[in-house]
Design an enzyme around this catalytic site. Structure first.
Site, mmCIF file in Angstrom:
data_model
loop_
_atom_site.group_PDB
_atom_site.id
_atom_site.type_symbol
_atom_site.label_atom_id
_atom_site.label_comp_id
_atom_site.label_asym_id
_atom_site.label_seq_id
_atom_site.Cartn_x
_atom_site.Cartn_y
_atom_site.Cartn_z
ATOM 1 N N GLY A 1 0.798 -1.228 0.000
ATOM 2 C CA GLY A 1 0.000 0.000 0.000
ATOM 3 C C GLY A 1 0.827 1.274 0.000
ATOM 4 C CB ALA B 1 1.813 18.185 2.870
ATOM 5 C CG HIS C 1 23.803 5.576 33.083
ATOM 6 N ND1 HIS C 1 23.325 6.835 32.796
ATOM 7 C CD2 HIS C 1 25.159 5.688 33.167
ATOM 8 C CE1 HIS C 1 24.352 7.671 32.722
ATOM 9 N NE2 HIS C 1 25.470 7.005 32.941
#
Ligand code: NAI
Length: 464
Positions: free
Chosen positions: A40, A268, A443
């Site tokens: 698509g 757009a 971390h």
């Protein structure tokens, strides 16, 4: 005449996912697709090719702006636009072929051609009519233009998102009409390639519906990257010659008329459901006032045995919303309990930095009169982000004032589109900021910023 349990019309993210899940659940399934390749809009001319161009041009930006600082010396790469487009096409091809492989693996018949529904239980493709106990309409959407703007992707001067992915050359000057997702993503691509990009937007802010602080921060950062914004401007039309366009707009504040010249105008201004040629009207399928297929909570249309999902029905026009509906409708057809939680559907803009949001905005909660707390953490306080030139932006977590339950999150910063998902999972479980804050985060990662925003909802973040 072949007989199926399910025929899906359209092989975009909604349709192909529905087809795969139907087959996995033991239903004899076919999928009708008229394009040369599966996947698509998303895979062929949307999400995937635009991400390839965003990636390539971001690398260019890094080379131009940050390499020397890291001790990587030498001339910045020059742009071979045709090669960049070839790379983009390779990415598209490998993804669309991947879906073809999945269809074969799941024994789904691809009925090649454009389908229509002459009557319930029947799907016509070319001259052949196939029978199906259930039909799923997943026909997607197409760009919608404005009066006075005639799109011609072949000519390449006034184009829509499809044309913008395949311009013959990088324009010197580009106008983007509409500061939504497509406008900002494709505007970023061409700005990084050196085009002078001007975004003309009807509203007084960019990215309608997003958190106000995110809107302002994104606009500021894109401006720093060289994009110009004209807000509060209603585009009246554009005239194109062979190589140039002249755009006319009116400023809403004083009704004054202005013109802008460019080599390319990208329109757009949104998309509309694409149901042309399916014969839905003749079949008696009810549509909503907004021109999308009307369904009940289980994606059933007003005609028995005909379902609809994705951009063809109500809700945000997002590939992942369509995928969720695709899986859920397959489960409903197979007699299981298909469900989509429309309250937890993330939205992402793949600019740099990325923007991601889920759930409620402060603006919405104020309107609802609901008491809330905000925990915010800047990526400037995140060691990993600082190490990779990505300290711009923040994580904003919004929680219920009394229960601490997470109601929404708005992130602008590195990998925002991935970070949002820990908040989505928290929301799916009805979790609180405390739940997020008590979860150990590795971390040094960007995700520590999400935890710090959660800590900010309680006794306070550590690194701010
Ligand atoms: P959009 O709805 O996001 O933005 C359209 C913009 O055009 C709005 O800001 C609107 O105010 C403005 N506009 C409308 N009329 C105008 C006028 N006359 N003059 C100036 N501005 C005007 O639509 P967009 O960007 O075209 O995207 C279409 C759909 O595709 C959206 O639903 C979007 O969510 C989806 N999409 C999602 C992506 C993602 O998830 N990253 C990527 C690309 C598209």
């Amino acid at each position: 005449m072949a007989q199926y349990d399910v025929i899906v019309i359209g092989a975009g993210p909604g349709g192909y996912v529905a087809a795969i899940r139907c087959a996995q659940l033991g239903l004899k399934t076919a999928c009708v697709e008229g394009r040369e390749t599966l996947g698509g809009t998303c895979l062929n001319v949307g999400c995937i090719p635009s991400k390839a161009l965003l990636h390539a041009t971001h690398q260019l930006h890094e080379a131009e702006h940050n390499f020397a600082t890291m001790g990587l010396k030498g001339k910045s790469p020059s742009v071979d636009w045709n090669q960049m487009k070839a790379y983009k096409q390779d990415v598209v091809d490998s993804n669309t072929k991947g879906i073809e492989f999945l269809f074969k693996k799941n024994k789904i018949d691809w009925l090649k051609g454009w389908g229509s529904i002459p009557e319930a239980g029947k799907v016509k493709v070319g001259d052949e009519v196939h029978e199906a106990k259930n039909i799923i309409v997943a026909s997607g959407s197409v760009p919608s233009s404005l009066p006075g703007l005639t799109i011609d992707n072949e000519a390449g001067v006034i184009v829509d998102s499809t044309g913008a992915l395949d311009l013959p050359k990088v324009p010197k000057k580009m106008i983007v009409v509409g500061a939504g997702v497509i406008g900002l993503e494709m505007g970023s691509v061409y700005a990084r390639l050196g085009a002078e990009v001007t975004v003309v937007e009807f509203l007084d802010q960019i990215t309608p519906g997003m958190d106000g602080e995110v809107q302002k921060t994104l606009q500021k950062l894109l401006k720093k990257q060289g994009m110009t914004f004209i807000l509060g401007a209603a585009v009246q039309g554009a005239e194109a010659t062979k190589t140039k366009a002249k755009l006319t707009y009116k400023l809403k504040k004083d009704d004054s008329e202005h013109t802008l010249d460019a080599d390319v105008v990208l329109v757009a201004t949104g998309r509309r459901a694409f149901t042309d040629g399916l014969g839905l009207k003749e079949l008696g399928v009810e549509m909503t006032e907004r021109g999308v297929v009307k369904t009940d909570a289980h994606w059933a249309t007003s005609v028995k045995g005909v379902y609809a999902i994705g951009d063809a029905v109500a809700g945000p026009m997002l590939a992942h919303k369509a995928e969720d509906e695709g899986m859920a409708v397959a489960e409903v057809i197979a007699g299981k309990a298909g469900h989509v939680n429309y309250d937890v559907i993330p939205g992402v803009i793949y600019t740099h930095p990325e923007v991601a949001s889920v759930g409620k905005t402060e603006e919405q909660l104020k309107e609802e009169g609901r008491a809330y707390k905000v925990g915010k953490f800047s990526f400037m306080g995140n060691a990993r982000a600082k190490a990779v030139f990505a300290g711009d932006g923040f994580v904003k977590l919004i929680v219920d004032k009394d229960t601490d339950r997470v109601l929404g999150a708005h992130i602008i910063g590195p990998a925002a589109g991935d970070l949002i998902h820990e908040v989505c999972v928290t929301m799916e479980y009805g979790g609180s900021a405390e739940d997020l804050a008590l979860t150990c985060h590795a971390h040094p990662t960007f995700s520590e910023a999400v935890r710090e925003a959660a800590l900010a909802c309680g006794d306070g973040p550590i690194h701010m």
